[in-house]
Motif scaffolding. Sequence first.
Motif, PDB file in Angstrom:
ATOM      1  N   VAL A  69      -5.952   4.058 -10.810  1.00  0.00           N
ATOM      2  CA  VAL A  69      -6.285   3.367  -9.562  1.00  0.00           C
ATOM      3  C   VAL A  69      -5.877   1.901  -9.614  1.00  0.00           C
ATOM      4  O   VAL A  69      -5.175   1.408  -8.719  1.00  0.00           O
ATOM      5  CB  VAL A  69      -7.790   3.501  -9.253  1.00  0.00           C
ATOM      6  N   ARG A  70      -6.279   1.184 -10.651  1.00  0.00           N
ATOM      7  CA  ARG A  70      -5.954  -0.240 -10.708  1.00  0.00           C
ATOM      8  C   ARG A  70      -4.453  -0.514 -10.858  1.00  0.00           C
ATOM      9  O   ARG A  70      -3.916  -1.388 -10.159  1.00  0.00           O
ATOM     10  CB  ARG A  70      -6.720  -0.902 -11.850  1.00  0.00           C
ATOM     11  N   PRO A  71      -3.752   0.217 -11.751  1.00  0.00           N
ATOM     12  CA  PRO A  71      -2.320  -0.123 -11.910  1.00  0.00           C
ATOM     13  C   PRO A  71      -1.504  -0.046 -10.624  1.00  0.00           C
ATOM     14  O   PRO A  71      -0.798  -1.014 -10.290  1.00  0.00           O
ATOM     15  CB  PRO A  71      -1.842   0.896 -12.957  1.00  0.00           C
ATOM     16  N   PRO A  72      -1.544   1.044  -9.848  1.00  0.00           N
ATOM     17  CA  PRO A  72      -0.699   1.074  -8.654  1.00  0.00           C
ATOM     18  C   PRO A  72      -1.144   0.134  -7.538  1.00  0.00           C
ATOM     19  O   PRO A  72      -0.357  -0.150  -6.621  1.00  0.00           O
ATOM     20  CB  PRO A  72      -0.781   2.535  -8.195  1.00  0.00           C
ATOM     21  N   THR A  73      -2.400  -0.335  -7.570  1.00  0.00           N
ATOM     22  CA  THR A  73      -2.871  -1.237  -6.513  1.00  0.00           C
ATOM     23  C   THR A  73      -2.844  -2.692  -6.936  1.00  0.00           C
ATOM     24  O   THR A  73      -3.230  -3.564  -6.150  1.00  0.00           O
ATOM     25  CB  THR A  73      -4.311  -0.867  -6.115  1.00  0.00           C
ATOM     26  N   ALA A  74      -2.387  -2.969  -8.176  1.00  0.00           N
ATOM     27  CA  ALA A  74      -2.435  -4.341  -8.688  1.00  0.00           C
ATOM     28  C   ALA A  74      -1.530  -5.280  -7.890  1.00  0.00           C
ATOM     29  O   ALA A  74      -1.907  -6.428  -7.603  1.00  0.00           O
ATOM     30  CB  ALA A  74      -2.052  -4.357 -10.163  1.00  0.00           C
ATOM     31  N   ALA A  75      -0.345  -4.802  -7.520  1.00  0.00           N
ATOM     32  CA  ALA A  75       0.603  -5.695  -6.837  1.00  0.00           C
ATOM     33  C   ALA A  75       0.060  -6.147  -5.491  1.00  0.00           C
ATOM     34  O   ALA A  75       0.131  -7.337  -5.137  1.00  0.00           O
ATOM     35  CB  ALA A  75       1.951  -4.988  -6.659  1.00  0.00           C
ATOM     36  N   LYS A  76      -0.506  -5.223  -4.723  1.00  0.00           N
ATOM     37  CA  LYS A  76      -1.014  -5.568  -3.396  1.00  0.00           C
ATOM     38  C   LYS A  76      -2.480  -5.995  -3.409  1.00  0.00           C
ATOM     39  O   LYS A  76      -3.011  -6.424  -2.379  1.00  0.00           O
ATOM     40  CB  LYS A  76      -0.855  -4.374  -2.453  1.00  0.00           C
ATOM     41  N   GLN A  77      -3.156  -5.829  -4.587  1.00  0.00           N
ATOM     42  CA  GLN A  77      -4.583  -6.155  -4.672  1.00  0.00           C
ATOM     43  C   GLN A  77      -5.365  -5.499  -3.525  1.00  0.00           C
ATOM     44  O   GLN A  77      -6.144  -6.128  -2.807  1.00  0.00           O
ATOM     45  CB  GLN A  77      -4.792  -7.675  -4.623  1.00  0.00           C
ATOM     46  N   CYS A  78      -5.147  -4.195  -3.365  1.00  0.00           N
ATOM     47  CA  CYS A  78      -5.734  -3.481  -2.226  1.00  0.00           C
ATOM     48  C   CYS A  78      -6.523  -2.268  -2.703  1.00  0.00           C
ATOM     49  O   CYS A  78      -6.558  -1.937  -3.888  1.00  0.00           O
ATOM     50  CB  CYS A  78      -4.631  -3.036  -1.265  1.00  0.00           C
ATOM     51  N   ARG A  79      -7.085  -1.577  -1.738  1.00  0.00           N
ATOM     52  CA  ARG A  79      -7.761  -0.310  -2.014  1.00  0.00           C
ATOM     53  C   ARG A  79      -6.718   0.778  -2.234  1.00  0.00           C
ATOM     54  O   ARG A  79      -5.623   0.736  -1.651  1.00  0.00           O
ATOM     55  CB  ARG A  79      -8.663   0.095  -0.844  1.00  0.00           C
ATOM     56  N   PHE A  80      -7.088   1.806  -3.011  1.00  0.00           N
ATOM     57  CA  PHE A  80      -6.158   2.905  -3.236  1.00  0.00           C
ATOM     58  C   PHE A  80      -5.902   3.646  -1.926  1.00  0.00           C
ATOM     59  O   PHE A  80      -4.786   4.099  -1.667  1.00  0.00           O
ATOM     60  CB  PHE A  80      -6.728   3.862  -4.282  1.00  0.00           C
ATOM     61  N   ALA A  81      -6.930   3.788  -1.090  1.00  0.00           N
ATOM     62  CA  ALA A  81      -6.747   4.489   0.188  1.00  0.00           C
ATOM     63  C   ALA A  81      -5.738   3.770   1.078  1.00  0.00           C
ATOM     64  O   ALA A  81      -5.044   4.420   1.884  1.00  0.00           O
ATOM     65  CB  ALA A  81      -8.082   4.620   0.905  1.00  0.00           C
ATOM     66  N   GLU A  82      -5.626   2.450   0.943  1.00  0.00           N
ATOM     67  CA  GLU A  82      -4.651   1.710   1.746  1.00  0.00           C
ATOM     68  C   GLU A  82      -3.226   2.040   1.307  1.00  0.00           C
ATOM     69  O   GLU A  82      -2.300   2.020   2.144  1.00  0.00           O
ATOM     70  CB  GLU A  82      -4.905   0.210   1.642  1.00  0.00           C
ATOM     71  N   LEU A  83      -3.019   2.335   0.032  1.00  0.00           N
ATOM     72  CA  LEU A  83      -1.703   2.767  -0.419  1.00  0.00           C
ATOM     73  C   LEU A  83      -1.296   4.066   0.253  1.00  0.00           C
ATOM     74  O   LEU A  83      -0.136   4.258   0.635  1.00  0.00           O
ATOM     75  CB  LEU A  83      -1.696   2.961  -1.939  1.00  0.00           C
ATOM     76  N   LEU A  84      -2.274   4.979   0.391  1.00  0.00           N
ATOM     77  CA  LEU A  84      -1.973   6.259   1.039  1.00  0.00           C
ATOM     78  C   LEU A  84      -1.549   6.049   2.485  1.00  0.00           C
ATOM     79  O   LEU A  84      -0.644   6.734   2.989  1.00  0.00           O
ATOM     80  CB  LEU A  84      -3.201   7.171   0.980  1.00  0.00           C
ATOM     81  N   LEU A  85      -2.204   5.108   3.162  1.00  0.00           N
ATOM     82  CA  LEU A  85      -1.863   4.857   4.569  1.00  0.00           C
ATOM     83  C   LEU A  85      -0.474   4.251   4.723  1.00  0.00           C
ATOM     84  O   LEU A  85       0.149   4.359   5.800  1.00  0.00           O
ATOM     85  CB  LEU A  85      -2.906   3.927   5.197  1.00  0.00           C
ATOM     86  N   SER A  86       0.012   3.623   3.670  1.00  0.00           N
ATOM     87  CA  SER A  86       1.345   2.999   3.749  1.00  0.00           C
ATOM     88  C   SER A  86       2.460   3.972   3.347  1.00  0.00           C
ATOM     89  O   SER A  86       3.633   3.626   3.414  1.00  0.00           O
ATOM     90  CB  SER A  86       1.399   1.768   2.840  1.00  0.00           C
ATOM     91  N   GLU A  87       2.103   5.185   2.933  1.00  0.00           N
ATOM     92  CA  GLU A  87       3.102   6.180   2.524  1.00  0.00           C
ATOM     93  C   GLU A  87       3.865   6.716   3.734  1.00  0.00           C
ATOM     94  O   GLU A  87       3.262   6.923   4.804  1.00  0.00           O
ATOM     95  CB  GLU A  87       2.415   7.336   1.811  1.00  0.00           C
TER      96      GLU A  87
END
Length: 816
Positions: A69-87
């Motif tokens: 969870v932390r590694p893929p969200t480190a660059a954007k400093q965001c929630r993991f669910a927000e990464l899914l919304l940007s897919e």
Amino acid sequence: MTPSTCGLAGNVLLGPCGTRRKGSASALVRPAGHVSQFAVSLSWLLRFAQQHRVRERGLTAGELVDRFVRPPTAAKQCRFAELLLSEPDPRQRAAVSQGRPFFFVSHTWVRPFRETLDMLEHHFQPEQQRLWRRRPDGQPLPALAGDEVFVWVDIFAINQHAADDLAVLWEAVYDAEETLMVLDRHGLVFSRIWCLYEAWQTSRAGPSKLRLLSYGAEIDSLEKIFINLDVRNAKASVEADRVRILEDIRRDPTAGGIKGMTHRLKEALVRGAVAQVPPPEEDDDEAALRAAAAGTVGRSDGATAAAAAADLVTRLYTAAVLCHMYGQLPEAESLYRRALRQLEVSVGPAHTDTLTCVSNLAILLQVQGAYEEAKVLHRRALAGRGRVLGTDHPNTLSCVNNLANLLYDQGLYDEAEPLHRRALYGRERVLGASHPDTLASLNNLANVLHSLGRYDEAQRLQRRALYGREVVLGPDHPDTLASVNNLANALYDQGLYSDAMPLHRRALESRERVLGDEHPETLGSVDNLANVLQSLGQYKTAEPLQRRALAGRERVLGPDHPDTLASLGNLAVLLQSLAAGGGGGGGIGDATFLGSAPTATSGGYLAEAEALHRRALSGRERVLGPDHPHTLASVSGLAELMQSTGRYDQARTLHRRAMEGMARVLGSEHPNTLAAASGLAGALFCLGRCEEAELLYRRALVGMERVLGATHPDTRAVEEALERVRRCKGPGQQRQRLRGAATSAGQVTIGAVPGAAAGVSAGAGGGGLGLGLGFGVRSMLGKHTMRVQVRVRVRVAGSPVVRAGDETIKQAKRLS
């Protein structure tokens, strides 16, 4: 909440909701990007776990966050669910709720995350949803598919790179359909401050928003978790979080402080467990149950039907046990009966699970005073377990113990003693001297010996039981508190009132904290403390406690429960003490003995006391039978009331009935029989039958010196009463030394009767002696038996009022 905490986890128990209610919190429209809109679908969560082999690796929630969870969200400093919304993949975006209904998941970060996955997957199976997913009117709703179920899991919904405050948690809980609390096998979720805080917030959000996911949890573990739940002892990974949350609770006027929050959580647990049970009319019919048991026919297939039937039994039984532990006895009875019917049909009447349910239903009925039905069930459980498991199996020995407890409650102490010894010796041999069940048998045998008047032996056993339980179970375990209470009663009956007082206070304060203010055992401690205060002459302090005990028992147990009837008698005794002039501090002295004109206030006390005594006696004759020791205690109580108001002939008749009945039931050497004989002596003295009274008092004195000791307050009181009788005989009669006269008088037994109260003489019949004895009331938390000793006060009266009379010594001997 910071990433270093155990995570958002909460106490979860919830009722059947499943849809958004008009005007509810779930109907609120939050702005885009609000934390409550970041729940993920159950289907996506299971794919994520499979992709990263979360189950196979045994990763905890904390480890999952650190690795995936932390590694893929480190660059954007965001929630993991927000990464899914940007897919770019629409399936990934659809995996986030974005305002759709969701379930808040409460769990710990220190347990393997597969436990959370397994329970969520099981909970949302179609067969499971059939049991809990309903509209507000109770009608079932269609099952949700995996991609329609959205779960708010903190590790994906919270920004793990920034701290979030408590308001974020509150809003997510408030918007959720339900909070699903994942109960791990060790119950760590109830030891973490964040988890308990979430549970408390959930209970504030709605009365049916907390649901416990405890699939596969053993009943014993659930009981231990429930008993030990205490917000004060909850932990956090970061101490500052714990301090901040506790301070937030203290500031909130709706929390009721830390103690109030603890009980609110326990209540939510009970309510949530009950909410997971479908209504009775939806229980499977017998044919469906048999088919499920055979694994041949079901809604989809035989295995599914059998699993659903087993799960329904688990829900029923779990809810029954929690209701039983929390003192909600009628609800527990209904649930036990439903579970028993399911078990009898699905696995058979002789199955060990069925016999366990039979045993616990019997214990519950016993606590409610339904002794005859309880006895039938106890004997059934004992016979069945003996055949299936053997006579020395721990479960068989538990049945021996339970049957002995029932005989005890019926006043059959001589029959109960050998069974309790059998249970104790068997448990020591099979389980060891320090096992909780062995300690329970030690406690129970001590109570029987206590009721048989063997106070010294009982006290020694009670001290052993208390020490063992403090070491093995802890100082605040309900069984430990039962031993504290029982040791206090043993000291009380030995006349050591000041030694008993701090123990009764400890038992009451701890039971209020652990069990709640209105639990039957808490009310037993209220009653016991009031009796000690009365014995110390603190009548005004005792009165509100006695009234609280009576009102609570009437409300919780009903007007005809044996404990309620005991409180009636105990309050009547106290009112007689107040009528005798005991308005403040002091005990019963010469002024009371000499009597005084009744005041308007004392007349009111006596009128109320008489009504209470008559109600107690009538109820006990109906519920327990005319020869039960508790019934005979009420006879003594009414006799003292008659005597205190100048109705000496009626008093004599009642005293004689009590004395003869106790001698028959308890034996002539029992302290209760001795007290009843002293009461008869007082009535004879009031009628001017001094020779008869003197003889009975002498015999009582011999018995009390032998059984209670020369320094016991009751022995001294009889000695004083005998001295007053001799003084009233006039100077023409030769006086003997009291000890010599008593020694030559022969043997008789006098005693207070368990479970009832007899009165303090007042007015023309004033003066007397108090003697108390307790009786046991158990409630079963699983396999551990707990007793509440209900205090009894019996007064032995004498009077300086001398009337003409020429009863012979021979008649006195016959009466004794």
